[in-house]
Motif scaffolding. Structure first.
Motif, PDB file in Angstrom:
ATOM      1  N   VAL A  82     -65.355  35.226  -3.252  1.00  0.00           N
ATOM      2  CA  VAL A  82     -64.360  35.930  -3.051  1.00  0.00           C
ATOM      3  C   VAL A  82     -64.268  36.340  -1.542  1.00  0.00           C
ATOM      4  O   VAL A  82     -64.986  37.046  -0.999  1.00  0.00           O
ATOM      5  N   GLY A  83     -63.027  36.301  -1.127  1.00  0.00           N
ATOM      6  CA  GLY A  83     -62.754  36.569   0.344  1.00  0.00           C
ATOM      7  C   GLY A  83     -63.675  35.671   1.095  1.00  0.00           C
ATOM      8  O   GLY A  83     -64.436  35.935   2.077  1.00  0.00           O
ATOM      9  N   THR A  84     -63.585  34.394   1.034  1.00  0.00           N
ATOM     10  CA  THR A  84     -64.529  33.366   1.564  1.00  0.00           C
ATOM     11  C   THR A  84     -64.578  33.197   3.065  1.00  0.00           C
ATOM     12  O   THR A  84     -65.846  32.958   3.518  1.00  0.00           O
ATOM     13  N   GLY A  85     -63.622  33.696   3.753  1.00  0.00           N
ATOM     14  CA  GLY A  85     -63.824  33.526   5.207  1.00  0.00           C
ATOM     15  C   GLY A  85     -64.055  32.252   5.770  1.00  0.00           C
ATOM     16  O   GLY A  85     -63.362  31.248   5.570  1.00  0.00           O
TER      17      GLY A  85
ATOM     18  N   LEU B  78     -70.146  29.543   0.354  1.00  0.00           N
ATOM     19  CA  LEU B  78     -70.175  28.099  -0.356  1.00  0.00           C
ATOM     20  C   LEU B  78     -71.122  27.369   0.245  1.00  0.00           C
ATOM     21  O   LEU B  78     -71.718  26.507  -1.008  1.00  0.00           O
ATOM     22  N   GLU B  79     -71.468  27.434   1.516  1.00  0.00           N
ATOM     23  CA  GLU B  79     -72.567  26.238   2.091  1.00  0.00           C
ATOM     24  C   GLU B  79     -73.924  26.791   1.727  1.00  0.00           C
ATOM     25  O   GLU B  79     -74.484  25.760   1.471  1.00  0.00           O
TER      26      GLU B  79
ATOM     27  N   VAL C 179     -61.994  31.824  -2.172  1.00  0.00           N
ATOM     28  CA  VAL C 179     -60.560  32.349  -2.184  1.00  0.00           C
ATOM     29  C   VAL C 179     -60.428  33.440  -1.007  1.00  0.00           C
ATOM     30  O   VAL C 179     -61.452  33.880  -0.793  1.00  0.00           O
ATOM     31  N   ASP C 180     -59.274  33.267  -0.466  1.00  0.00           N
ATOM     32  CA  ASP C 180     -59.354  33.948   0.643  1.00  0.00           C
ATOM     33  C   ASP C 180     -57.467  34.327   0.719  1.00  0.00           C
ATOM     34  O   ASP C 180     -56.770  33.250   0.672  1.00  0.00           O
ATOM     35  N   LEU C 181     -57.276  35.363   1.193  1.00  0.00           N
ATOM     36  CA  LEU C 181     -55.590  35.618   1.553  1.00  0.00           C
ATOM     37  C   LEU C 181     -55.173  34.821   2.901  1.00  0.00           C
ATOM     38  O   LEU C 181     -53.927  34.447   3.015  1.00  0.00           O
ATOM     39  N   SER C 182     -55.982  34.663   3.923  1.00  0.00           N
ATOM     40  CA  SER C 182     -55.751  34.402   5.036  1.00  0.00           C
ATOM     41  C   SER C 182     -55.669  33.027   5.256  1.00  0.00           C
ATOM     42  O   SER C 182     -56.789  32.224   4.924  1.00  0.00           O
TER      43      SER C 182
ATOM     44  N   THR D 252     -58.171  27.304   6.811  1.00  0.00           N
ATOM     45  CA  THR D 252     -58.180  26.495   7.927  1.00  0.00           C
ATOM     46  C   THR D 252     -59.537  26.338   8.403  1.00  0.00           C
ATOM     47  O   THR D 252     -60.142  25.091   8.322  1.00  0.00           O
ATOM     48  N   VAL D 253     -60.385  27.356   8.948  1.00  0.00           N
ATOM     49  CA  VAL D 253     -61.647  27.404   9.298  1.00  0.00           C
ATOM     50  C   VAL D 253     -62.499  26.995   8.038  1.00  0.00           C
ATOM     51  O   VAL D 253     -63.342  26.050   8.514  1.00  0.00           O
TER      52      VAL D 253
END
Length: 316
Positions: free
Chosen positions: A156-159, A164-165, A177-180, A185-186
């Motif tokens: 949540v809020g993966t940035g 994940l890595e 998941v992230d709102l940004s 893209t990053v």
């Protein structure tokens, strides 16, 4: 089973669609990116993608004004994908050219991601300098997970997708998941660099997740809760998505008095009290297994981070 296989084989019976599937084996792509690789028009590419989606070979995910495509997850589709991967390793000159163009598309995506990341990095560096290394947080979270292997990891809020890595070899599948959109893209760029084509990122609100109840058996939340105006609501949503017997790992600041973080970095909360977190987790239907602080760098006066471990009862 035979009918499903025939439908998929018919959809693949066209050179362009075979090329698209070979690209999607390397990760999710937008229509625009596929157009750049194939050198074909938007209507034509979209028509091929629709036929593949109708056959259950790929899936589409709208994200703002963009639409991402990825391989569909199914037993038949996975077997066909493995066959296509074997074929793609051959010396087909057209496939070879596609993969070269795909690398260029990925390079441009990485450049876009890097520009955004450089702007944000200075702020993050200041905050990190007030506490401990990111390596210490990552090590603590991995340790908290024990030796368990997981089916689905939700970050949540993966940035940047870092969680994940680092948990990639501990879970069969992963979604962040992230709102940004900029951060997504990053994250996509980082997943490509790490060769993690089976790790996905999606635009979503942390308090309204696009996942079914009880679908994730590992949820990580790294330095996100302090941005959320209603943390109790967020914890309730994460508890909903967590599978019975699942594990929630949360890292966030302990209560502090760096008031400028509200204006400069848009923090909704100046950290959290351990007992408050314990109560909120219980209210959400989770059992707090431990809430432990990591010592701040330089001792007194720095930021301390709490590593929270919570579980959901198997029968819940």
């Amino acid at each position: 089973m035979h009918a499903e296989l025939l439908t998929k084989l018919k959809a693949l019976g066209e050179p362009t669609r075979l090329r698209i599937m070979t690209l999607l084996l390397r990760g999710e792509l937008t229509v625009s990116e596929i157009m750049q690789v194939l050198g074909q028009s938007q209507p034509r590419v979209s028509r091929h993608l629709k036929l593949l989606a109708d056959a259950g070979l790929c899936e589409r995910y709208p994200e703002g004004g963009w639409v991402f495509y990825r391989l569909a997850r199914s037993r038949v589709g996975e077997r066909l994908a493995a066959l296509l991967e074997e074929m793609a390793r051959g010396d087909d000159p057209e496939i070879a050219r596609d993969l070269i163009r795909l690398n260029e598309v990925r390079r441009l995506r990485a450049e876009t991601a890097q520009k955004y990341f450089e702007v944000a990095a200075e702020q993050w560096a200041r905050i990190r300098g007030l506490h401990f290394s990111e390596e210490a947080v990552e090590a603590a979270m991995l340790e908290a997970a024990g030796e368990r292997q997981f089916r689905l990891h939700l970050d949540v809020g993966t940035g940047t997708g870092r969680m994940l890595e680092i948990f990639a070899n501990r879970a069969e599948e992963g979604i962040g998941v992230d709102l940004s959109r900029e951060m997504l893209t990053v994250a996509r760029s980082k997943m490509s660099e790490a060769g993690l084509a089976n790790r996905l990122v999606r635009q979503a609100d942390a308090t309204a997740l696009p996942l079914e109840t009880g679908s994730a058996d590992l949820i990580t939340v790294h330095q996100v809760l302090h941005y959320i105006a209603q943390p109790r609501r967020a914890l309730g949503e994460w508890a909903r998505v967590l599978a019975p017997g699942g594990l929630l790992l949360l890292a966030d600041f302990e209560s502090h008095d760096f008031e400028d973080f509200r204006a400069e970095y848009h923090h909704a909360h100046l950290g959290f009290d351990r007992e408050d977190l314990r109560v909120w987790l219980k209210e959400a239907g989770l059992e707090p297994a431990s809430i432990k602080p990591l010592e701040a760098v330089g001792g007194k006066g720095g930021l301390a981070v709490l590593i929270c471990v919570a579980t959901k009862e198997a029968g819940a």
